[in-house]
Design a protein around this motif. Structure first.
Motif, PDB file in Angstrom:
ATOM      1  N   LEU A  81       0.871  -1.177   0.000  1.00 55.97           N
ATOM      2  CA  LEU A  81       0.000   0.000   0.000  1.00 55.97           C
ATOM      3  C   LEU A  81       0.913   1.233   0.000  1.00 55.97           C
ATOM      4  N   VAL A  82       1.575   1.461  -1.123  1.00 54.84           N
ATOM      5  CA  VAL A  82       2.504   2.593  -1.253  1.00 54.84           C
ATOM      6  C   VAL A  82       1.700   3.827  -1.633  1.00 54.84           C
ATOM      7  N   ILE A  83       1.700   4.827  -0.749  1.00 57.03           N
ATOM      8  CA  ILE A  83       0.855   6.013  -0.928  1.00 57.03           C
ATOM      9  C   ILE A  83       1.735   7.189  -1.337  1.00 57.03           C
ATOM     10  N   GLN A  84       1.362   7.835  -2.440  1.00 59.89           N
ATOM     11  CA  GLN A  84       2.108   8.986  -2.945  1.00 59.89           C
ATOM     12  C   GLN A  84       1.140  10.023  -3.496  1.00 59.89           C
ATOM     13  N   ASP A  85       1.559  11.272  -3.518  1.00 57.62           N
ATOM     14  CA  ASP A  85       0.764  12.313  -4.175  1.00 57.62           C
ATOM     15  C   ASP A  85       1.572  12.897  -5.326  1.00 57.62           C
ATOM     16  N   ARG A  86       0.893  13.155  -6.423  1.00 55.87           N
ATOM     17  CA  ARG A  86       1.528  13.665  -7.626  1.00 55.87           C
ATOM     18  C   ARG A  86       0.607  14.689  -8.276  1.00 55.87           C
ATOM     19  N   SER A  87       1.180  15.502  -9.162  1.00 52.12           N
ATOM     20  CA  SER A  87       0.398  16.441  -9.968  1.00 52.12           C
ATOM     21  C   SER A  87       0.730  16.227 -11.434  1.00 52.12           C
ATOM     22  N   PHE A  88      -0.292  16.355 -12.291  1.00 45.38           N
ATOM     23  CA  PHE A  88      -0.129  16.118 -13.722  1.00 45.38           C
ATOM     24  C   PHE A  88      -0.625  17.334 -14.505  1.00 45.38           C
ATOM     25  N   ASP A  89      -0.012  17.579 -15.658  1.00 45.00           N
ATOM     26  CA  ASP A  89      -0.527  18.620 -16.546  1.00 45.00           C
ATOM     27  C   ASP A  89      -1.589  18.011 -17.464  1.00 45.00           C
ATOM     28  N   ASN A  90      -2.085  18.802 -18.425  1.00 45.37           N
ATOM     29  CA  ASN A  90      -3.170  18.311 -19.271  1.00 45.37           C
ATOM     30  C   ASN A  90      -2.714  17.302 -20.312  1.00 45.37           C
ATOM     31  N   GLN A  91      -1.408  17.012 -20.346  1.00 53.35           N
ATOM     32  CA  GLN A  91      -0.879  15.958 -21.203  1.00 53.35           C
ATOM     33  C   GLN A  91      -0.417  14.743 -20.389  1.00 53.35           C
ATOM     34  N   ASN A  92      -0.905  14.666 -19.153  1.00 57.08           N
ATOM     35  CA  ASN A  92      -0.593  13.548 -18.248  1.00 57.08           C
ATOM     36  C   ASN A  92       0.869  13.507 -17.818  1.00 57.08           C
ATOM     37  N   GLN A  93       1.582  14.609 -17.934  1.00 59.70           N
ATOM     38  CA  GLN A  93       2.987  14.632 -17.529  1.00 59.70           C
ATOM     39  C   GLN A  93       3.114  15.153 -16.106  1.00 59.70           C
ATOM     40  N   LEU A  94       4.059  14.570 -15.370  1.00 59.97           N
ATOM     41  CA  LEU A  94       4.276  14.977 -13.995  1.00 59.97           C
ATOM     42  C   LEU A  94       4.726  16.423 -13.914  1.00 59.97           C
ATOM     43  N   GLN A  95       4.158  17.160 -12.982  1.00 62.54           N
ATOM     44  CA  GLN A  95       4.563  18.532 -12.713  1.00 62.54           C
ATOM     45  C   GLN A  95       5.340  18.568 -11.402  1.00 62.54           C
ATOM     46  N   TYR A  96       6.541  19.083 -11.462  1.00 61.08           N
ATOM     47  CA  TYR A  96       7.337  19.278 -10.253  1.00 61.08           C
ATOM     48  C   TYR A  96       7.905  20.684 -10.315  1.00 61.08           C
ATOM     49  N   LEU A  97       7.521  21.539  -9.355  1.00 61.89           N
ATOM     50  CA  LEU A  97       7.922  22.933  -9.388  1.00 61.89           C
ATOM     51  C   LEU A  97       9.178  23.147  -8.557  1.00 61.89           C
ATOM     52  N   HIS A  98      10.077  23.969  -9.074  1.00 59.09           N
ATOM     53  CA  HIS A  98      11.345  24.244  -8.392  1.00 59.09           C
ATOM     54  C   HIS A  98      11.337  25.592  -7.669  1.00 59.09           C
ATOM     55  N   MET A  99      10.191  26.269  -7.646  1.00 59.33           N
ATOM     56  CA  MET A  99      10.121  27.573  -6.985  1.00 59.33           C
ATOM     57  C   MET A  99      10.340  27.398  -5.486  1.00 59.33           C
ATOM     58  N   MET A 100      10.986  28.377  -4.872  1.00 59.58           N
ATOM     59  CA  MET A 100      11.363  28.243  -3.475  1.00 59.58           C
ATOM     60  C   MET A 100      10.181  28.068  -2.522  1.00 59.58           C
ATOM     61  N   PRO A 101       9.037  28.747  -2.706  1.00 56.87           N
ATOM     62  CA  PRO A 101       7.934  28.506  -1.761  1.00 56.87           C
ATOM     63  C   PRO A 101       7.521  27.040  -1.709  1.00 56.87           C
ATOM     64  N   GLU A 102       7.454  26.368  -2.863  1.00 60.08           N
ATOM     65  CA  GLU A 102       7.084  24.954  -2.874  1.00 60.08           C
ATOM     66  C   GLU A 102       8.157  24.093  -2.230  1.00 60.08           C
ATOM     67  N   ARG A 103       9.407  24.457  -2.432  1.00 57.43           N
ATOM     68  CA  ARG A 103      10.489  23.644  -1.876  1.00 57.43           C
ATOM     69  C   ARG A 103      10.584  23.800  -0.358  1.00 57.43           C
ATOM     70  N   ILE A 104      10.432  25.007   0.141  1.00 63.51           N
ATOM     71  CA  ILE A 104      10.595  25.211   1.565  1.00 63.51           C
ATOM     72  C   ILE A 104       9.405  24.654   2.347  1.00 63.51           C
ATOM     73  N   MET A 105       8.223  24.631   1.743  1.00 66.89           N
ATOM     74  CA  MET A 105       7.068  24.030   2.406  1.00 66.89           C
ATOM     75  C   MET A 105       6.981  22.534   2.144  1.00 66.89           C
ATOM     76  N   GLY A 106       7.645  22.060   1.109  1.00 65.18           N
ATOM     77  CA  GLY A 106       7.517  20.678   0.693  1.00 65.18           C
ATOM     78  C   GLY A 106       6.487  20.548  -0.406  1.00 65.18           C
ATOM     79  N   PHE A 107       6.777  19.718  -1.387  1.00 65.38           N
ATOM     80  CA  PHE A 107       5.899  19.611  -2.551  1.00 65.38           C
ATOM     81  C   PHE A 107       4.645  18.813  -2.204  1.00 65.38           C
TER      82      PHE A 107
END
Length: 584
Positions: A200-226
């Motif tokens: 039961l491996v639980i993960q959260d992810r975000s996808f764009d409208n082409q089903n591609q993973l979105q990972y943001l490198h902006m500092m607010p997301e990094r300091i709070m955690g993605f």
């Protein structure tokens, strides 16, 4: 625990990898550490031999539309039992690795990514050379050879990429998988097995409208955690399990970068745990809900006996509060969230994890054992530093994530980070955000490190000269990730404003939790999580709430070398919230 290791095995351990020959600190250790092991060791006769490859791949994660570009572990069994690898079909996760205590394992790891990588066997007690320290990161086209004996007792571990400054995104893009260890004590219990023993491996992810993973490198997301907006279980969204009216064992692992789950049934039925992190408990424990921070695992006994065919039950992450900084919560309350921090699945929100549908009625089911496995409880009587615990001080000074006032540096340790082989230590994990004396002396025990002294002599930090470690090529400055932290300094966010919950993971041997001091926590927030902590078993990752102090007892046995400790919020780890013990 290693007290059960026989003499011949201990002799093997002491002479493998770095072994007893590495007596001087740090020159001999580091001369060896700079070498990338690319071939098998003569005389090491493995019971299991696996060819592992990390490479780009396209996998159909979502139910429709284009395949998703991921990074994926592929594995081929060269030698060993046929059930050593359990492939998850059509999945971006690596195969489940099934090991038996006492097996000798060799893994050939080949990097076919376009960036450095290395594998950490999260939860396994292995030598430094096989632990996945980022100093061993290999480049494209290179090979690394792991060799170790499985010393762990039965339990559930987790493997993932561990290349510094790249860990968060590589894990996010797929470089992770589950490890299952079995032993004779577990076999006697006749716990659910085969089709009734499931990941039961639980993960959260975000996808764009082409089903591609979105990972943001902006500092607010990094300091709070993605935080993503889609929950995946075993690599798939909208997870459903077809179950029979009997008991199951589900091995739950939090494989998210930073999301903390509060697992609970929709109808309020309690949850029963039979194991934590990489080991079974002494006896089952029942909770109204179970907290699961990034890197933590819990073995769940889920019993569907007596439920009607056609009925269903939903496992949720239930609401809780207090794990994010006051600044973050205020911005959400005011509707001014930034970027991905303002999403449909905020930290502490309520959302479904998986649906369990009863599809068949059966007459027999295993009974939950009253007792599980023999368990040696460690106390302060077992440590040699009861009055002077080793510190792990958490701070976010000026939005710069630090441990013990320092960022990670591949080539540095402090005096108190040097630990004698064979010792058992008390460790105090606490928050320190610039309020001197708030935690009974706090950082004072580290000789001026509270404000990150500007030279090594101020903090007792030692530069491990002549290191030549290849991991330094991949973005480390003289003081590890200090450069990344400096970019945040101008944001003007001070200590208390940035206090948040941190899952602290220690590499090497597992530990036990002695106590939680909650004098400085906010009762209303802590009340939403406190009943979900299972502190009676072996641990390698512990969630430390804002204001909380956690004391643990940790053995440092069997292996010399450098072993990391860090925040398992993977964005924090990459930003430098990581240090290392030298065991010698």
């Amino acid at each position: 625990m290693s007290n059960n290791i026989n003499r011949s095995r201990r002799q093997f351990l002491q002479h493998s990898m770095l072994g007893a020959a590495v007596a001087a600190f740090p020159s001999l250790l580091l001369a060896d550490a700079g070498k990338i092991k690319s071939s098998a060791t003569p005389g090491f006769n493995p019971d299991v031999e696996i060819e592992f490859t990390a490479q780009p791949a396209q996998v159909g994660i979502l139910s429709s539309g284009p395949a998703t570009q991921v990074q994926k572990f592929f594995a081929t069994l060269r030698r060993g039992p046929a059930n050593t690898l359990t492939q998850l079909p059509g999945n971006y996760l690596g195969p489940v690795l099934n090991f038996q205590q006492g097996q000798k394992v060799r893994v050939f790891f080949n990097n076919k990514l376009n960036e450095p990588s290395i594998i950490h066997w999260h939860g396994l007690h292995v030598p430094q050379h096989s632990d996945g320290h980022p100093m061993y990161s290999i480049d494209t086209g290179e090979q690394f050879v792991y060799e170790f004996e499985v010393l762990n007792r039965a339990g559930t571990s987790f493997y993932h990429s561990h290349s510094h400054n790249l860990t968060a995104e590589q894990v996010y893009r797929g470089l992770a998988g589950l490890i299952v260890v079995s032993d004779n004590d577990e076999a006697k219990l006749e716990l659910p097995s085969g089709e009734y023993d499931l990941p039961l491996v639980i993960q959260d992810r975000s996808f764009d409208n082409q089903n591609q993973l979105q990972y943001l490198h902006m500092m607010p997301e990094r300091i709070m955690g993605f935080l993503g907006d889609t929950i995946l279980v075993n690599g798939k969204p909208n997870a459903e399990f077809s179950v029979k009216s009997r008991a199951y064992r589900f091995r739950a692992a939090n494989g998210s970068n930073s999301r903390i789950y509060k697992l609970g049934w929709e109808d309020g039925t309690p949850l029963t745990a039979i194991g934590t992190d990489a080991g079974l408990l002494a006896k089952p424990e029942t909770r109204p809900y179970i907290m699961l921070a990034p890197g933590e695992r819990v073995d769940l006994w889920l019993d569907f006996s007596g439920r009607a065919v056609g009925s269903q039950l939903t496992l949720y992450s239930l609401p809780y509060s207090g794990v994010m900084p006051g600044m973050h919560d205020k911005m959400h309350k005011d509707g001014k969230g930034m970027g991905m921090m303002h999403n449909r699945l905020p930290q502490g929100g309520k959302f479904p994890i998986a649906v369990f549908k009863v599809s068949e009625k059966v007459g027999e089911s295993p009974k939950l054992p009253e007792k599980l496995v023999p368990f040696q409880r460690l106390t302060e009587r077992d440590v040699d530093n009861a009055a002077n615990p080793l510190p792990i001080a958490i701070s976010m000074q000026h939005m710069k994530p630090l441990l013990n006032g320092k960022s990670f540096a591949m080539d540095r340790v402090m005096d108190f980070e040097k630990v004698a082989l064979g010792s058992i230590k008390k460790i105090k994990i606490f928050h320190d955000h610039g309020s001197e004396g708030q935690h009974g002396g706090g950082m004072g025990m580290m000789g001026g490190m509270q404000h990150g002294g500007k030279n090594n002599s101020e903090s007792g930090e030692h530069n491990m000269a002549g290191m030549g470690m290849r991991g330094m090529r991949h973005g480390d400055s003289e003081h590890g990730s200090d450069s990344g932290g400096q970019q945040m300094g101008g944001m003007g966010m001070g200590g208390g404003m940035m206090e948040m919950a941190h899952p602290i993971h220690l590499h090497g041997q597992q530990y036990q939790i002695l106590s939680r001091n909650t004098d400085q926590v906010k009762p209303a927030d802590y009340g939403t999580v406190k009943d979900g902590f299972i502190d009676s078993g072996w641990k390698d990752t512990v969630l430390v709430m804002p204001g909380e102090t956690v004391e643990i007892v940790k053995p440092f046995q069997d292996y010399k070398g450098l072993f990391l400790y860090h925040c398992h919020n993977l964005e924090h780890e990459d930003l430098g919230m990581m240090r290392q013990f030298y065991i010698g």
